[in-house]
Design a protein around this motif. Structure first.
Motif, mmCIF file in Angstrom:
data_model
loop_
_atom_site.group_PDB
_atom_site.id
_atom_site.type_symbol
_atom_site.label_atom_id
_atom_site.label_comp_id
_atom_site.label_asym_id
_atom_site.label_seq_id
_atom_site.Cartn_x
_atom_site.Cartn_y
_atom_site.Cartn_z
ATOM 1 N N THR A 59 -19.956 4.370 -6.055
ATOM 2 C CA THR A 59 -18.582 4.850 -5.922
ATOM 3 C C THR A 59 -17.648 3.849 -6.585
ATOM 4 N N GLU A 60 -16.523 4.350 -7.068
ATOM 5 C CA GLU A 60 -15.544 3.449 -7.673
ATOM 6 C C GLU A 60 -14.865 2.656 -6.569
ATOM 7 N N GLY A 61 -14.754 1.357 -6.761
ATOM 8 C CA GLY A 61 -14.123 0.504 -5.760
ATOM 9 C C GLY A 61 -15.135 -0.344 -5.020
ATOM 10 N N SER A 128 -14.351 8.920 -2.713
ATOM 11 C CA SER A 128 -13.798 9.363 -3.994
ATOM 12 C C SER A 128 -12.401 8.800 -4.246
ATOM 13 N N LYS A 130 -10.722 5.597 -5.038
ATOM 14 C CA LYS A 130 -10.991 4.224 -5.490
ATOM 15 C C LYS A 130 -10.055 3.208 -4.844
ATOM 16 N N SER A 134 -11.287 0.283 -2.351
ATOM 17 C CA SER A 134 -11.010 -1.107 -2.742
ATOM 18 C C SER A 134 -10.233 -1.841 -1.650
#
Length: 154
Positions: A59-61, A128, A130, A134
């Motif tokens: 996953t992004e982050g 989903s 980010k 983060s």
């Protein structure tokens, strides 16, 4: 709908240390057993399920893993959140071929199969996002993480 009761301050663990995914799953299960969220059978069940149905996600982050098992092992529903001291390798959800170095663990203990599906769906909305992921990864404050997760899941 996921409620606040799934996210608990006592089950938000920061700088959590384990040598591998099975050590991690054992340690997190022991906490849930000790606090009477799950039956003693949960530990073996979640480890065995992870071997067959891996739960790592890119996953992004921050990469995550969402280990879980069958409702019959759960007494009281909850989610354990662990921010790892060092990433731990999980196999990728789906085909289980790719290694994922997961940094954030969301261990589900859900005693209603329908609720498990909606909980997973709600978690996917976090994964989903980010910026949110983060922020969770960068925080070292249990109450801030509790707030971020609770707001995102409701």
């Amino acid at each position: 709908m996921v409620t606040n009761s799934l996210i608990n301050k006592e089950l938000i663990l920061l700088d959590f240390d384990a040598k591998d995914k099975f050590d991690l799953l054992s340690k997190l299960s022991s906490i849930l057993i000790e606090k009477s969220y799950v039956k003693p059978s949960f530990e073996n069940a979640v480890i065995e399920r992870e071997k067959v149905f891996p739960t790592g996600l890119i996953t992004e982050g921050a990469n995550v893993a969402i280990p879980h098992t069958d409702a019959i092992h759960v007494i009281k529903p909850t989610i354990v959140f662990a921010k790892l001291k060092n990433p731990i390798t999980f196999k990728e959800m789906g085909l289980g071929k790719k290694d994922i170095n997961s940094e954030l663990i969301f261990m589900l203990a859900i005693n209603n199969p329908k609720e498990q599906v909606s909980t997973l769906s709600n978690l996917m909305s976090i994964f989903s996002n980010k910026e949110l992921l983060s922020n969770i990864k960068d925080s070292n404050d249990v109450l801030e993480i509790l707030n971020l997760l609770t707001n995102a899941l409701n």
